[in-house]
Write an enzyme that holds these catalytic residues in place. Sequence first.
Site, PDB file in Angstrom:
ATOM      1  N   MET A   1       0.831  -1.195   0.000  1.00  0.00           N
ATOM      2  CA  MET A   1       0.000   0.000   0.000  1.00  0.00           C
ATOM      3  C   MET A   1       0.876   1.258   0.000  1.00  0.00           C
ATOM      4  O   MET A   1       2.090   1.181   0.114  1.00  0.00           O
ATOM      5  CB  MET A   1      -0.928   0.007   1.214  1.00  0.00           C
ATOM      6  CG  MET A   1      -1.889  -1.184   1.244  1.00  0.00           C
ATOM      7  SD  MET A   1      -3.070  -1.137  -0.095  1.00  0.00           S
ATOM      8  CE  MET A   1      -4.008  -2.629   0.259  1.00  0.00           C
ATOM      9  N   CYS A   2       0.260   2.416  -0.084  1.00  0.00           N
ATOM     10  CA  CYS A   2       0.955   3.685  -0.203  1.00  0.00           C
ATOM     11  C   CYS A   2       0.431   4.659   0.844  1.00  0.00           C
ATOM     12  O   CYS A   2      -0.468   4.357   1.619  1.00  0.00           O
ATOM     13  CB  CYS A   2       0.759   4.266  -1.604  1.00  0.00           C
ATOM     14  SG  CYS A   2       1.089   3.108  -2.960  1.00  0.00           S
TER      15      CYS A   2
END
Length: 262
Positions: A1-2
């Site tokens: 994820m970011c």
Amino acid sequence: MCRFLAYSGEPVFLSDLVCAPTHSLVHQSLHADEGKTETNGDGFGIGWYAERPEPGVYRDISPAWSDENLVNLCGQVRARTFFAHVRASTGTATARANCHPFVHGRHLFMHNGQIGGYHRIKRRLEAMIPDAYYDHRRGSTDSEAIFLLALANGLETDPVGAMARTLGSIRELMAAANVCEPLRFTALLTDGETLTAYRWACDGRPPSLYYREGPGGIVVVSEPIDGCREGWQVVPKGGTLRARHGAATVVQVPGTTSRAAA
């Protein structure tokens, strides 16, 4: 994820939000608290609106925490609307073309999430993107594919409906391929004037999303940049935030629960 951040309001220096706070996005690139991974070192990007209608964009594959050019640029650029993103790859290459935000005309888009089983539906998903938009594809991420398909579905004039239709079509591809992994979609879109933030997921577990309104503007983040939750509001699961000129509303969109969100 970011991890990501968006701002819209009175012009401010990017460094005031991207670099300076205690738990800034640069800090989150190495020490995120609420992401799937603590480290988000697979590149970064910033996009901003200044004197021209189209945004400027700077992206690179180096980790945000070690890039002196990012810090210097943020200290010099003052903008009324800007995006910033630090990337943790979910399987595609660490390449500049895969770094967010993505740009098309006046629009910026960035995403935190994933299409479950993307490798199993990638070819069919890309085949749904009309040539006029596919010609703009530069990378290999699911995020860019979602953006281009949504543009083809009318994103410029109907940001919420077009995205719901897009994710609904993707869910149909996933079902046909017997993909059991979830589609998680927390994302941000802007044309420089209106900001749209989505927090949707087919399994009811979308990535985190917060916002804070102030006298000068609105900040939308993956996690609070000051290290505490006081003063921050959570965008609810299945919620969509719309903001213009610093004023925000959050709505639950009919149909998104069954088609793309929970």
